[in-house]
Structure formats: C-alpha cells, structure tokens
Scaffold this motif. Structure first.
Motif, PDB file in Angstrom:
ATOM      1  N   MET A  92      19.619  40.311  50.723  1.00  0.00           N
ATOM      2  CA  MET A  92      18.981  39.095  51.239  1.00  0.00           C
ATOM      3  C   MET A  92      17.952  39.356  52.329  1.00  0.00           C
ATOM      4  SD  MET A  92      19.721  36.493  49.618  1.00  0.00           S
ATOM      5  CE  MET A  92      20.739  36.458  48.170  1.00  0.00           C
ATOM      6  N   GLU A  93      18.058  40.525  52.998  1.00  0.00           N
ATOM      7  CA  GLU A  93      17.055  40.860  54.008  1.00  0.00           C
ATOM      8  C   GLU A  93      15.683  41.040  53.351  1.00  0.00           C
ATOM      9  OE1 GLU A  93      18.150  44.250  56.334  1.00  0.00           O
ATOM     10  OE2 GLU A  93      16.481  44.001  57.738  1.00  0.00           O
TER      11      GLU A  93
ATOM     12  N   PRO B 140      14.158  39.444  50.288  1.00  0.00           N
ATOM     13  CA  PRO B 140      14.291  38.514  49.157  1.00  0.00           C
ATOM     14  C   PRO B 140      13.395  38.859  47.971  1.00  0.00           C
ATOM     15  CG  PRO B 140      13.375  37.398  51.100  1.00  0.00           C
ATOM     16  CD  PRO B 140      13.861  38.734  51.552  1.00  0.00           C
TER      17      PRO B 140
ATOM     18  N   LEU C  24      15.089  40.811  45.039  1.00  0.00           N
ATOM     19  CA  LEU C  24      16.196  40.287  44.235  1.00  0.00           C
ATOM     20  C   LEU C  24      15.954  40.476  42.741  1.00  0.00           C
ATOM     21  CD1 LEU C  24      16.833  36.971  46.239  1.00  0.00           C
ATOM     22  CD2 LEU C  24      18.174  39.075  46.333  1.00  0.00           C
ATOM     23  N   VAL C  25      14.779  40.086  42.271  1.00  0.00           N
ATOM     24  CA  VAL C  25      14.511  40.195  40.842  1.00  0.00           C
ATOM     25  C   VAL C  25      14.354  41.662  40.439  1.00  0.00           C
ATOM     26  CG1 VAL C  25      12.879  39.606  39.010  1.00  0.00           C
ATOM     27  CG2 VAL C  25      13.585  37.864  40.653  1.00  0.00           C
TER      28      VAL C  25
ATOM     29  N   VAL D  44      27.358  40.659  39.351  1.00  0.00           N
ATOM     30  CA  VAL D  44      26.344  41.014  40.355  1.00  0.00           C
ATOM     31  C   VAL D  44      26.446  40.060  41.548  1.00  0.00           C
ATOM     32  CG1 VAL D  44      23.873  41.315  40.791  1.00  0.00           C
ATOM     33  CG2 VAL D  44      24.834  41.869  38.530  1.00  0.00           C
ATOM     34  N   VAL D  45      26.401  40.615  42.765  1.00  0.00           N
ATOM     35  CA  VAL D  45      26.439  39.825  43.994  1.00  0.00           C
ATOM     36  C   VAL D  45      25.333  40.319  44.920  1.00  0.00           C
ATOM     37  CG1 VAL D  45      27.817  39.071  45.971  1.00  0.00           C
ATOM     38  CG2 VAL D  45      28.955  39.634  43.803  1.00  0.00           C
ATOM     39  N   PHE D  46      24.453  39.409  45.310  1.00  0.00           N
ATOM     40  CA  PHE D  46      23.447  39.711  46.321  1.00  0.00           C
ATOM     41  C   PHE D  46      23.799  38.903  47.564  1.00  0.00           C
ATOM     42  CE2 PHE D  46      20.057  40.432  42.804  1.00  0.00           C
ATOM     43  CZ  PHE D  46      20.507  41.730  42.619  1.00  0.00           C
ATOM     44  N   CYS D  47      24.013  39.588  48.678  1.00  0.00           N
ATOM     45  CA  CYS D  47      24.424  38.883  49.891  1.00  0.00           C
ATOM     46  C   CYS D  47      23.692  39.465  51.093  1.00  0.00           C
ATOM     47  CB  CYS D  47      25.940  38.993  50.068  1.00  0.00           C
ATOM     48  SG  CYS D  47      26.517  40.685  50.214  1.00  0.00           S
ATOM     49  N   GLY D  48      24.009  38.917  52.274  1.00  0.00           N
ATOM     50  CA  GLY D  48      23.418  39.464  53.486  1.00  0.00           C
ATOM     51  C   GLY D  48      24.455  40.204  54.293  1.00  0.00           C
TER      52      GLY D  48
ATOM     53  N   VAL E 159      26.955  29.927  49.179  1.00  0.00           N
ATOM     54  CA  VAL E 159      27.348  30.784  48.062  1.00  0.00           C
ATOM     55  C   VAL E 159      26.988  30.099  46.752  1.00  0.00           C
ATOM     56  CG1 VAL E 159      29.253  31.973  46.930  1.00  0.00           C
ATOM     57  CG2 VAL E 159      29.261  31.723  49.424  1.00  0.00           C
TER      58      VAL E 159
ATOM     59  N   LEU F 144      16.455  32.889  41.838  1.00  0.00           N
ATOM     60  CA  LEU F 144      16.889  33.495  43.105  1.00  0.00           C
ATOM     61  C   LEU F 144      15.891  33.238  44.228  1.00  0.00           C
ATOM     62  CD1 LEU F 144      18.201  36.918  41.707  1.00  0.00           C
ATOM     63  CD2 LEU F 144      19.558  34.939  42.381  1.00  0.00           C
ATOM     64  N   VAL F 145      14.619  33.518  43.967  1.00  0.00           N
ATOM     65  CA  VAL F 145      13.625  33.344  45.028  1.00  0.00           C
ATOM     66  C   VAL F 145      13.416  31.859  45.319  1.00  0.00           C
ATOM     67  CG1 VAL F 145      11.216  33.710  45.657  1.00  0.00           C
ATOM     68  CG2 VAL F 145      12.523  35.566  44.603  1.00  0.00           C
TER      69      VAL F 145
ATOM     70  N   PHE G  26      16.219  30.694  47.487  1.00  0.00           N
ATOM     71  CA  PHE G  26      16.071  31.229  48.842  1.00  0.00           C
ATOM     72  C   PHE G  26      15.014  30.432  49.615  1.00  0.00           C
ATOM     73  CE2 PHE G  26      15.021  34.484  52.014  1.00  0.00           C
ATOM     74  CZ  PHE G  26      16.297  34.882  52.376  1.00  0.00           C
TER      75      PHE G  26
ATOM     76  N   TRP H  51      19.405  34.797  56.595  1.00  0.00           N
ATOM     77  CA  TRP H  51      19.612  35.539  55.337  1.00  0.00           C
ATOM     78  C   TRP H  51      20.991  36.188  55.291  1.00  0.00           C
ATOM     79  CZ3 TRP H  51      20.581  40.663  56.081  1.00  0.00           C
ATOM     80  CH2 TRP H  51      20.018  41.303  57.189  1.00  0.00           C
TER      81      TRP H  51
ATOM     82  N   VAL I 235      23.576  34.024  53.257  1.00  0.00           N
ATOM     83  CA  VAL I 235      23.312  33.609  51.881  1.00  0.00           C
ATOM     84  C   VAL I 235      23.952  34.598  50.903  1.00  0.00           C
ATOM     85  CG1 VAL I 235      21.518  33.078  50.180  1.00  0.00           C
ATOM     86  CG2 VAL I 235      21.135  32.570  52.613  1.00  0.00           C
ATOM     87  N   VAL I 236      24.634  34.073  49.885  1.00  0.00           N
ATOM     88  CA  VAL I 236      25.262  34.894  48.851  1.00  0.00           C
ATOM     89  C   VAL I 236      24.891  34.327  47.484  1.00  0.00           C
ATOM     90  CG1 VAL I 236      27.416  35.837  47.930  1.00  0.00           C
ATOM     91  CG2 VAL I 236      27.240  35.308  50.377  1.00  0.00           C
ATOM     92  N   PHE I 237      24.272  35.157  46.657  1.00  0.00           N
ATOM     93  CA  PHE I 237      24.010  34.786  45.261  1.00  0.00           C
ATOM     94  C   PHE I 237      24.908  35.663  44.394  1.00  0.00           C
ATOM     95  CE2 PHE I 237      19.348  33.660  46.396  1.00  0.00           C
ATOM     96  CZ  PHE I 237      19.742  32.420  46.847  1.00  0.00           C
TER      97      PHE I 237
END
Lengths: 177, 177
Positions: free
Chosen positions: A93-94, A96, A99-100, A118-122, B89, B99-100, B103, B115, B118-120
């Motif tokens: 997340m730092e 963004p 991500l893709v 898949v998990v994207f977090c900060g 979340v 995702l973007v 955000f 950031w 935030v959790v995706f």
C-alpha cells in the motif's frame, strides 16, 4: 472448515530478489557496479551513496513487474500450496502504483495462486496465520503465529527468529527434505 | 503496543452504497428504473433480469472510483478512527482493476485513513481483528472476533449476527450515542 495450516508469504525480498533488482537499476543509473557482498548487513537506505536511490527505483514504472525471482521460490511455493493454505501477503500500500504490477507478476510466476490467496496491505499486524515467512523483523514481531525470517542482506545481523537461508531451507523446514 | 481495539471495516456495501450505484448503471443501460424496495432480500445476481448485469457494471472503468458514500460513513469512521485501530478491508482481488480506483476513492472521502490502514484481499479469513463490520455473512462466519452485519438489501433475511442498520447504529454500538 479445512484443518490445513496457514502460511503467509511475503513478496519483496522473499518471493522476489529485490536486492538484485536494486543493484541492476543502480548500475544502469550510475555505471557503478556494487556486489551483493558489499551491501550485506546494510539497511536499504544505506546500500548506495544516495540514500533515496532505492525509493527512486521503486517509483519507476515496471520496477515491480520485472522483479527477478528468488531461486527455487516457484517449486517450493507450489509444493507448499499443495499441502497448506497459502496466502501471498505484500505490504504494497505504500506504493499504490505497484498493486497491478504485483498482481500481474504473481499471475506470471505463480499461476496456481488464485486471487483469493492474495493480500495487499500496509501493516501486517492484521494478518492471522499459523506461519509467516518474511524478511522484515517488524512484520514478524507483530505476528501471533510462528515467524520465519527469510534471509536478506539487510537482516543478516538480526537474531530472535528462526532463519530460512533460502527456499530450499523453507522446503526442508516444512517437509523435512 | 497499543491497547486499542481493532476494527476491520468493509468497503463495498458498507462504506459505499453499491446498491444505489447498480441501480443507476442499470437505468443508464436499460432505461428501466428499479427501486431499492424492489430488490430487498435478493442476491446481487437476481436484482436485474440479466444475472450478469452487476458483473458488467463492476468491470466498467470508474465504477469503483465513483461509488456513492453511505450516509454518515465519513463522520462515524472519523470518530472510530480517533478511538480504535481501524483497518479498511476490501475483498478487491477479484477485480484487480479496482485496486487503484478504490485506493483513490478512500483518499478522497477518508483522507484521515493512512495507507498503513488499507487491506485489499481475496478471502477475509486471514484477517485478525476484534470487530469486523461487513455486509456478507461469509466474511463474518470465518472471522474469529465479533462480527457486525451491516444492513444491505441482499442480507435482510440473514440471522445470527448483530445487525447494524446504518452508520448511526454503528456509532451507537461503539459509543452509546
């Protein structure tokens, strides 16, 4: 409900060899060749004369899409995925814009990992799992399960977590061979 | 370490009013006006004659960037953020193009959320928190903390979780007024 154990696996520095990528970008930018040996034990910001160099590389389009794999990561994660509940957990997340790129990178090299995994977090303190494989001790410190420290140039002097020298060591840890 | 309690807050259907957005897209596409009352108790796929309509809207560029807010979400999340560890979340991985947009949406309407918060993810069973506010019971069922069901047209017949009718009800639950 499944009785399989759950493993949270980091991307940068664990699935991917970020160090090699930094060194390659640095050489392209400056013409100066730095070896992996020279940066052992240094934090990211001290690897190069310009402390902002790493952040500049991270911001370049395609940086995350073109990261090289760590040796044996594909084979061992495949074997883990057949026997455990695997989640790929990245503190993305730092950055963004990454991500893709990160999602596409996973699809290319780990096609057996589904989007559900898949998990994207900060901040990884929100992650619940039995094991976490990560190269940053601050992620392992807030983790309530068993933390496994994946060897990286910036953590070689850290103690207090079981160290995995490479993916073959991870395989040995979970399967004994 | 903080002793604050942790709350995981869902985006779609909880911070954002996805239902209103679906109905607006459906009207633009077909000229047919459907009211919120008509779809109470129906799953997403049965809200419109074409069961794929919702998925088609989700794939449109800017769908997630232009979602309307649920009433009082901003004020109550601000107050929660001042008193709890808040994580947003979202099970966004099924729609990586979102995702973007998601955000950016959070940055616009919830600028006090960093950031780090935030959790995706794809599957919320990996989330560790004290409370989870979500409109889908499958997310609450796998949750080990206290699950709070945020009222939505598709869940009005669900029992078994404490129901939050709106954000004012959430405020009352956590602050008593």
């Amino acid at each position: 409900m499944s009785t399989r154990k759950t493993i949270a696996i980091d991307m940068d520095g664990v699935l991917a060899n970020n160090m090699a990528h930094y060194l390659a970008y640095h050489f392209i930018e400056t013409g100066i060749s730095i070896t992996e040996e020279e940066i052992q034990g240094k934090p990211e910001a001290e690897c190069f004369e310009d402390p902002k160099a790493v952040y500049r590389y991270l911001e370049k389009p395609d940086f995350f899409r073109t990261l090289p794999l760590n040796s044996s990561a594909q084979d061992v994660v495949k074997r883990l995925n057949d026997n455990f509940n695997i989640y790929i957990v990245s503190a993305a997340m730092e950055f963004p814009w990454s991500l893709v790129e990160k999602f596409e990178w996973l699809k290319e090299y780990f096609p057996f990992i589904t989007w559900q995994q898949v998990v994207f977090c900060g901040d990884k303190s929100i992650i619940k799992a039995d094991y976490m494989i990560d190269d940053h001790i601050y992620n392992l410190r807030s983790f309530s399960g068993k933390g496994l420290l994946f060897n990286a140039y910036h953590n070689i002097n850290e103690l207090g977590f079981e160290r995995m020298n490479d993916w073959k060591a991870v395989e040995k840890y979970f399967f004994g061979n």
